[in-house]
Design a protein around this motif. Structure first.
Motif, short mmCIF file in Angstrom:
data_model
loop_
_atom_site.label_atom_id
_atom_site.label_comp_id
_atom_site.label_asym_id
_atom_site.label_seq_id
_atom_site.Cartn_x
_atom_site.Cartn_y
_atom_site.Cartn_z
N ALA A 430 82.37 16.62 -67.08
CA ALA A 430 81.29 17.28 -66.36
C ALA A 430 79.98 16.54 -66.57
O ALA A 430 79.16 16.39 -65.65
CB ALA A 430 81.16 18.72 -66.82
N GLY A 431 79.78 16.04 -67.81
CA GLY A 431 78.56 15.29 -68.09
C GLY A 431 78.51 14.00 -67.31
O GLY A 431 77.47 13.62 -66.77
N ALA A 432 79.67 13.30 -67.24
CA ALA A 432 79.71 12.05 -66.48
C ALA A 432 79.44 12.30 -65.01
O ALA A 432 78.74 11.55 -64.35
CB ALA A 432 81.08 11.39 -66.65
N GLU A 433 79.99 13.39 -64.50
CA GLU A 433 79.77 13.72 -63.09
C GLU A 433 78.30 14.00 -62.84
O GLU A 433 77.71 13.53 -61.86
CB GLU A 433 80.61 14.94 -62.73
CG GLU A 433 80.38 15.44 -61.32
CD GLU A 433 81.06 16.78 -61.13
OE1 GLU A 433 80.62 17.53 -60.25
OE2 GLU A 433 82.03 17.06 -61.85
N GLY A 434 77.68 14.76 -63.75
CA GLY A 434 76.27 15.07 -63.57
C GLY A 434 75.39 13.84 -63.65
O GLY A 434 74.46 13.66 -62.87
N ARG A 435 75.71 12.95 -64.61
CA ARG A 435 74.91 11.73 -64.75
C ARG A 435 75.06 10.85 -63.52
O ARG A 435 74.10 10.23 -63.06
CB ARG A 435 75.35 10.97 -66.00
CG ARG A 435 74.93 11.64 -67.30
CD ARG A 435 75.11 10.67 -68.46
NE ARG A 435 76.48 10.22 -68.60
CZ ARG A 435 77.40 10.86 -69.31
NH1 ARG A 435 77.10 11.99 -69.91
NH2 ARG A 435 78.63 10.37 -69.41
N THR A 436 76.27 10.79 -62.95
CA THR A 436 76.49 9.99 -61.75
C THR A 436 75.66 10.50 -60.60
O THR A 436 75.02 9.73 -59.88
CB THR A 436 77.98 10.01 -61.36
OG1 THR A 436 78.74 9.52 -62.46
CG2 THR A 436 78.23 9.15 -60.14
N GLN A 437 75.61 11.81 -60.44
CA GLN A 437 74.84 12.37 -59.35
C GLN A 437 73.35 12.20 -59.57
O GLN A 437 72.58 12.08 -58.63
CB GLN A 437 75.20 13.85 -59.16
CG GLN A 437 76.64 14.06 -58.72
CD GLN A 437 76.98 15.52 -58.54
OE1 GLN A 437 76.20 16.38 -58.88
NE2 GLN A 437 78.15 15.80 -58.02
N ASP A 438 72.94 12.21 -60.86
CA ASP A 438 71.53 12.00 -61.15
C ASP A 438 71.10 10.57 -60.84
O ASP A 438 70.02 10.32 -60.31
CB ASP A 438 71.23 12.31 -62.62
CG ASP A 438 71.37 13.81 -62.89
OD1 ASP A 438 71.29 14.59 -61.91
OD2 ASP A 438 71.56 14.19 -64.06
N LYS A 439 71.96 9.59 -61.19
CA LYS A 439 71.63 8.19 -60.98
C LYS A 439 71.74 7.80 -59.52
O LYS A 439 70.93 7.04 -59.01
CB LYS A 439 72.55 7.30 -61.83
CG LYS A 439 72.31 7.43 -63.33
CD LYS A 439 73.26 6.51 -64.09
CE LYS A 439 73.06 6.62 -65.60
NZ LYS A 439 73.99 5.73 -66.33
N ALA A 440 72.77 8.29 -58.85
CA ALA A 440 73.03 7.89 -57.47
C ALA A 440 72.05 8.56 -56.53
O ALA A 440 71.55 9.64 -56.80
CB ALA A 440 74.46 8.26 -57.07
N PRO A 441 71.72 7.91 -55.42
CA PRO A 441 70.85 8.55 -54.42
C PRO A 441 71.56 9.72 -53.76
O PRO A 441 72.76 9.89 -53.91
CB PRO A 441 70.59 7.41 -53.43
CG PRO A 441 71.76 6.49 -53.59
CD PRO A 441 72.14 6.55 -55.03
N ALA A 442 70.77 10.51 -53.05
CA ALA A 442 71.36 11.68 -52.38
C ALA A 442 72.48 11.26 -51.44
O ALA A 442 73.45 11.97 -51.27
CB ALA A 442 70.29 12.44 -51.62
#
Length: 539
Positions: A430-442
């Protein structure tokens, strides 16, 4: 029953002697007569006519008489039997229909009140959503109690979503209350390759009351109208249908006419429009296999996947493109750091019930720029590197587990459950998923690499995020199945895709936007058990 007895003053319940002999005389022997009936079909029956005056006062919204608030001599009523009938109609009508037979056993007064059709009209509406004008039933001599007991209550166990046992093809059946009918609708994907089009559906059977005796089951298969059928509830989550007049399924032009009609309905085209020889063989094979059942099928219950705030998107049912097999229905569900796509409909290669794709939410993929992405070899290199990383992590995890087991045995301590480590892994995912969405553009540009085949070229050109995943491929008859690497592409809340590296093909999935009733799993464990069962049946 003891509570009811104390409320109405019937039976040897504690405190009854304090009420005095005067009230016992007012009540009379008739009101104290017990009843042993427990069936909703019999609650309020016994040939007693309904209290029409009470029903009219409730339906017309007239004010209740002063006796509602006070019993004899102006005191508050001590027993339900002292309340006016119209108020009892309101009280009983608010109770679940399954509780009313027990209430009818208390005394003949309660049984007489329960013969009021207003009560059963309300239960039909609140429990099963029947909004029809049930007063029209008076013309046929069928009461609302008959509708509730002989139709709705009797067949309540078949309401919801079901998967028919049609070999590898499966299906999606939705059984609903539709007016004064219970109808089984078979849901079909739109015509290939229009994955964003709405679902199609056709009735397979219906149940309704023609007379007071019992409900009538009719087969709706074929083109000659409803005809005699039969439904048998095998067990809680399984039932079967049988057509008693299969000659209604035949057409005057023979099998050739039946095949051409089926082809137009199933694929929206003629055989001459399909130039791919292999596709023609698959279509003909499906017609021969499915038509032999003649709507004599066994159905097993399926649930919609439960959701949680941590899910990547809302789980549910999706339509997906599968090459020459056309569009198929897939259920997307989330399981910690994994997401699974399970086939509800299938084909001879990967049958219904099998897990077609698995997404590793702990391993997001960072796609290259749009020009580099067009190079299939570059995308393949990125995915294979992640595949090797996943393989090493699995080996390390297995090695740690073995070391822990050895150390625990050496210390003569009971082995601790591995659930703690699994939970930690889910948090990491879940943390990796959240970090990916934070780093990646919308959203980021997306294009399929050169050489990747897509049935639908009208796929989205932007995506939110991508993950490493695996897809299940096999030979005809589900021979030599294996999981191969691929890319899960999330486009938006209602669409995702999967790139099959080994097949060099792309599947586009679009959400089925239908509000299914009676389809929620009672628990996460019940849903997981359902997935396990349909997969074992497919195997």
């Amino acid at each position: 029953m003891a509570v009811c007895a104390r409320l109405c003053g019937v039976g040897p319940a504690r405190g009854c002697r304090r009420r005095g002999a005067a009230r016992e005389q007012r009540r009379g022997a008739a009101d104290s007569e017990p009843d042993t009936d427990t069936d909703p079909e019999e609650a309020g029956g016994g040939g007693v006519t309904e209290d029409d005056e009470a029903a009219e006062r409730i339906e017309g919204g007239r004010p209740l008489p002063p006796s509602v608030e006070a019993g004899p001599a102006g005191r508050a009523p001590l027993s339900l039997l002292e309340l006016p009938p119209e108020l009892l109609v309101q009280i009983f009508g608010s109770l679940p229909g399954t509780d009313l037979p027990s209430l009818a056993r208390v005394c003949t007064t309660f049984r007489r009140i329960l013969s009021t059709d207003t009560i059963w009209r309300r239960r039909c509406r609140e429990e099963y959503g029947v909004c029809e004008n049930l007063r029209k039933l008076e013309i046929t001599g069928v009461s609302c109690r008959d509708v509730y007991a002989k139709l709705l209550h009797r067949y309540r166990h078949i309401l919801g979503l079901w998967q028919p046992d049609i070999g590898p093809y499966g299906g999606l059946l939705n059984v609903v209350v539709d007016g004064l009918f219970i109808i089984g609708w078979m849901y079909l994907p739109p015509h290939d390759p229009h994955v964003d089009d709405p679902m199609r559906f056709k009735p397979l059977f219906r149940i309704h009351l023609m007379e007071r005796k019992c409900a009538t089951v009719e087969c709706m298969y074929g083109h000659k109208g409803p005809h005699n059928g039969h439904i048998q509830i095998v067990k809680k989550d399984e039932f079967s249908t049988k057509c008693n007049q299969t000659d209604h399924h035949r057409m005057s032009g023979g099998r050739q006419e039946e095949f051409r009609t089926w082809l137009r309905e199933e694929w929206g085209r003629t055989l001459e429009d399909i130039f791919h020889e292999h596709m023609q063989e698959l279509i003909l094979m499906k017609f021969i296999y499915t038509s032999q059942y003649d709507n004599c099928l066994t159905y097993r219950r399926i649930y919609l996947p439960p959701s949680s705030p941590e899910d990547l998107i809302q789980p549910g049912l999706f339509k997906g493109t599968y090459g020459s097999h056309g569009l198929e229905i897939v259920m997307l569900s989330f399981h910690g750091k994994k997401a699974k796509g399970t086939k509800i409909t299938g084909d001879p290669n990967i049958p219904a019930g099998q897990q077609t794709v698995e997404i590793d939410l702990a391993h997001p993929l960072q796609l290259p720029d749009i020009e580099t992405l067009r190079d299939f070899s570059e995308l393949s290199r990125i995915v294979l590197e992640v595949q090797e990383q996943v393989r090493r992590e699995e080996q390390e995890r297995e090695q740690r587990q073995e070391e822990e087991e050895h150390s625990q045995q050496a210390a003569s301590q009971p082995a601790s459950p591995l659930g703690g480590e699994g939970a930690e892994g889910e948090e990491t995912a879940a943390g990796a998923e959240g970090r990916t969405q934070d780093k990646a553009p919308a959203s980021q540009p997306f294009v399929l690499p050169m050489g990747v085949i897509s049935r639908n070229e009208d796929y989205p050109r932007t995506c939110r995020v991508c993950f490493y995943g695996t897809g299940l491929i096999a030979g005809h008859g589900f021979t030599s199945p294996e999981r191969t690497p691929g890319v899960f592409v999330l486009f938006d809340d209602d669409r995702f895709g999967f790139i099959w590296l080994e097949l060099k093909s792309f599947s586009l999935y679009s959400r089925i936007k239908v509000s299914f009733q009676n389809a929620q799993a009672p628990s996460r464990e019940a849903f997981d058990e359902m997935l396990k069962n349909i997969q074992s049946l497919a195997t």
